[in-house]
Design a protein around this motif. Structure first.
Motif, short mmCIF file in Angstrom:
data_model
loop_
_atom_site.label_atom_id
_atom_site.label_comp_id
_atom_site.label_asym_id
_atom_site.label_seq_id
_atom_site.Cartn_x
_atom_site.Cartn_y
_atom_site.Cartn_z
N UNK A 246 -3.26 17.14 -3.26
CA UNK A 246 -2.75 16.22 -4.08
C UNK A 246 -1.36 16.42 -4.60
N UNK A 247 -1.12 17.66 -4.90
CA UNK A 247 0.43 18.27 -5.56
C UNK A 247 1.10 18.02 -4.68
N UNK A 248 1.25 18.22 -3.43
CA UNK A 248 2.18 17.92 -2.28
C UNK A 248 2.18 16.35 -2.01
N UNK A 249 1.15 15.62 -2.11
CA UNK A 249 1.30 14.44 -2.07
C UNK A 249 2.24 13.80 -3.12
N UNK A 250 1.91 13.97 -4.46
CA UNK A 250 2.92 13.71 -5.39
C UNK A 250 4.36 13.82 -5.10
N UNK A 251 4.72 14.87 -4.16
CA UNK A 251 6.31 15.37 -3.99
C UNK A 251 6.71 14.18 -3.08
N UNK A 252 5.85 13.41 -2.43
CA UNK A 252 6.15 12.47 -1.41
C UNK A 252 6.90 11.28 -2.00
N UNK A 253 8.22 10.84 -1.67
CA UNK A 253 8.57 9.63 -2.38
C UNK A 253 7.80 8.13 -2.12
N UNK B 178 0.90 -1.16 0.04
CA UNK B 178 0.28 -0.02 -0.09
C UNK B 178 0.98 1.29 -0.08
N UNK B 179 1.66 1.32 0.97
CA UNK B 179 2.73 2.52 1.12
C UNK B 179 3.75 2.00 2.08
N UNK B 180 4.91 2.04 1.62
CA UNK B 180 6.18 1.80 2.48
C UNK B 180 6.29 2.65 3.87
N UNK B 181 6.87 2.06 4.72
CA UNK B 181 7.26 2.98 5.86
C UNK B 181 7.97 4.11 5.77
N UNK B 182 9.00 4.22 4.51
CA UNK B 182 9.78 5.37 4.43
C UNK B 182 8.68 6.54 3.86
N UNK B 183 7.72 5.88 3.08
CA UNK B 183 6.73 7.05 2.63
C UNK B 183 6.00 7.46 3.76
N UNK B 184 5.48 6.66 4.73
CA UNK B 184 4.55 7.19 5.97
C UNK B 184 5.65 8.19 6.81
N UNK B 185 6.87 7.65 6.73
CA UNK B 185 7.53 8.55 7.44
C UNK B 185 7.58 10.12 7.00
#
Length: 608
Positions: free
Chosen positions: A577-584, A560-567
């Motif tokens: 949404x635009x700021x979400x797309x900047x998340x690795x 779903x989403x990795x731990x590093x993404x959650x961090x």
């Protein structure tokens, strides 16, 4: 067609490639063949997945991991990638639908096992479509001298002649120079470009301790270091035999560890259920033979334990590498003793194959023993086996608690003299370690009295060491090749290396066994060590949301989403949404699936 950077960003949600990935991807997209040696967790899969989405046609991914194909494909579909697999677990109608989609050009990647790809019918079927590339994963399996040889891999060299214009990429996390050369030749990749990354996994702490009561030692290790954020951590325990696997799992369950056995002798449905739970639940400990673990993408395995000595450093590296794929602190622990050495020597002597084969197996074991007995940095020893040189790591047991060495020449001479005198004076009698130690300690038992071994000049001359100390001496002399076990009963004989020791021409330096430093059970590790306390609550809220979503969808949480993404979400706290797309780790597909839900979690947490 999109370029590799657009695919990386839009599909996988990453802003840049890591290490050699960019060069590998560009090379394969341009039609070049490649051999890729990259450690577990280094991002090997992107090296063929990105080119597969850029080049025209469908990529064929060769994998020996039938049990994992559904999860591998499921993870790609979560990203919006048109992926499928063909294997024996499917119903005829399921295979027919995959074949239809392939011929219709509706697939980007198709996973097949090597034995299926060696079939004429499969090759004729694939020839009816357009192939973008051929990826051969776990390529070390083609090496007949390696630790995980699979005969079906040998036929994969023929792919070079069948599809000469289709780029091929062979990938592995485990290869010595010899294995590297062999897989290159057997897969007909002599003209390929080679990419060799560092094998170092700095987040893994390597620990090896003397085996006393292996089950109890394992339980104490799990209780002290198998805990993250106060909860049981996910781990893998390796044992050599099926019987040991089942007994250890039963012992751990009796001591409140959620442990499951896994080996080839179990019913297929039991194995599938175990794998399903391991990938989807937290805190599961799988006790397994080496058949378990290859290719598992679960990133949050916090420990790998060995209760039996692996046969080679390659096997050990492959198995320990299943810990800490997410880059967070993890532990590779092993209990190792004299019986392990004796057992492995016996297995080599009894193995199939010619003398050359047994000689190679002995060399592999010798390197493994050297790693166990080293008084210097274990990581240096481990990586040196793969021709990589580093400074002492500061993150292994020998760096954190340096062992002492001592001159063991005199005790060695006493032991060797005992073996020599038994051989000379008692009609070539041969005995195991226990009886030899009893003689040296002057033990007065019926066996020694009946056989007259109390008349030996070495009887009772070894009281400077206790039984445990003598077992350490025996173990290290076996590891050094000065004595060797023979037959099924572990009897010990002198080798040609014994004579100069007995004559005092060779000094024998031994490693002093050290006990693992005491660890507080309260010293639990965290799954998000770099987060400030203020953001940890948000991270946990996101993790609870992810767990719920994964459970409802029947997916492993990390897909779903990795731990590093959650961090990163917990730190950045995006608001749109635009700021979400900047998340690795968040690409277009993940944004469409989960974007609104993530933003809702963030808003609810801030307003709570």
């Amino acid at each position: 067609m999109p370029d590799q950077y657009q695919v990386l960003r839009d599909v996988f949600g990453y802003s840049e490639f890591r290490g050699d990935q960019e060069q590998i991807v560009s090379h394969v997209i341009g039609g070049g063949d490649a051999v890729v040696l990259m450690p577990t967790g280094g991002g090997k899969s992107l090296c063929y997945q990105v080119p597969a989405l850029v080049r025209e046609g469908c990529a064929v991914v060769v994998s020996p991991l039938i049990a994992l194909m559904a999860d591998q494909v499921g993870a790609l579909r979560q990203l919006g990638v048109r992926a499928a697999y063909l294997n024996s677990t499917q119903l005829p109608e399921e295979r027919a639908e995959v074949e239809r989609a392939f011929l219709a050009g509706e697939l980007d990647l198709i996973y097949v096992a090597p034995e299926r790809l060696s079939q004429r019918g499969t090759r004729e079927f694939l020839a009816r479509g357009t192939l973008s590339l051929i990826a051969i994963d776990e390529a070390h399996c083609v090496s007949q001298w390696g630790h995980d040889f699979r005969p079906d891999y040998l036929a994969l060299g023929e792919l070079a002649d069948i599809w000469p214009d289709v780029p091929r990429i062979a990938l592995t996390a485990t290869a010595t120079r010899r294995t590297h050369e062999e897989l290159t030749a057997r897969l007909h990749l002599e003209g390929a470009r080679h990419f060799v990354s560092s094998f170092d996994r700095p987040n893994i702490t390597y620990r090896i301790e003397p085996k006393a009561q292996a089950n109890r030692q394992l339980l104490e290790f799990i209780r002290t270091e198998g805990v993250v954020d106060g909860e049981p951590a996910t781990g893998i325990v390796y044992a050599l035999s099926r019987n040991s696997v089942e007994k250890i799992a039963e012992f751990l369950r009796a001591n409140d560890v959620d442990a499951l056995p896994y080996h080839a002798g179990l019913d297929r449905r039991v194995r599938e259920d175990t794998l399903h739970r391991f990938l989807r639940e937290d805190g599961i400990v799988v006790v397994a033979t080496i058949a378990f673990g290859m290719g598992i993408d679960k990133p949050d395995v916090r420990f790998v334990a060995h209760v039996d000595l692996p046969k080679s450093i390659e096997g050990y590296y492959q198995e320990t590498g299943r810990a800490g794929r997410d880059g967070l602190p993890s532990v590779a622990w092993m209990a190792y003793g004299l019986a392990d050495v004796m057992n492995q020597r016996r297995l080599i002597d009894q193995s199939d194959g010619d003398a050359a084969r047994r000689r190679v197996q002995s060399q592999l074991l010798d390197a493994m023993l050297a790693l166990c007995e080293t008084a210097t940095c274990r990581r240096q020893q481990l990586l040196g086996y793969f021709d990589q040189r580093i400074e002492p790591c500061g993150n292994c047991d020998t760096c954190l608690n340096p062992p002492k060495t001592w001159d063991g020449t005199v005790p060695a001479q006493k032991l060797l003299s005992t073996i020599f005198r038994l051989d000379r004076d008692f009609n070539r009698s041969a005995y195991g370690a226990g009886h030899l130690i009893d003689i040296l300690l002057g033990v007065d038992n019926a066996r020694i009295q009946q056989q007259g071994h109390d008349r030996l000049t070495t009887y009772g001359i070894g009281t400077e060491l206790d039984a445990s100390g003598w077992r350490s001496v025996v173990r290290q002399l076996v590891a050094l090749g000065i004595i060797a076990p023979q037959g099924d009963y572990g009897v010990l004989r002198l080798t040609e290396k014994a004579a100069p020791v007995l004559r005092g021409e060779t000094t024998v330096m031994l490693r002093e066994d050290t006990k693992a430093p005491a660890r507080s059970r309260k010293a639990a590790r965290s799954s998000a060590p770099d987060l400030p306390d203020a953001d940890r609550g948000l991270f946990e809220a996101l993790r609870r949301w992810r767990s719920s979503v994964a459970k409802d969808a029947g997916l492993p949480a990390y897909t779903v989403l990795g731990n590093k993404t959650l961090e990163e979400l917990a730190r950045a706290k995006p608001s749109n949404h635009e700021e979400l797309l900047a998340i690795s780790g968040i690409g277009q597909s993940k944004l469409e699936k989960y974007g609104d839900q993530v933003l809702e979690v963030l808003v609810d947490f801030e307003s709570a």
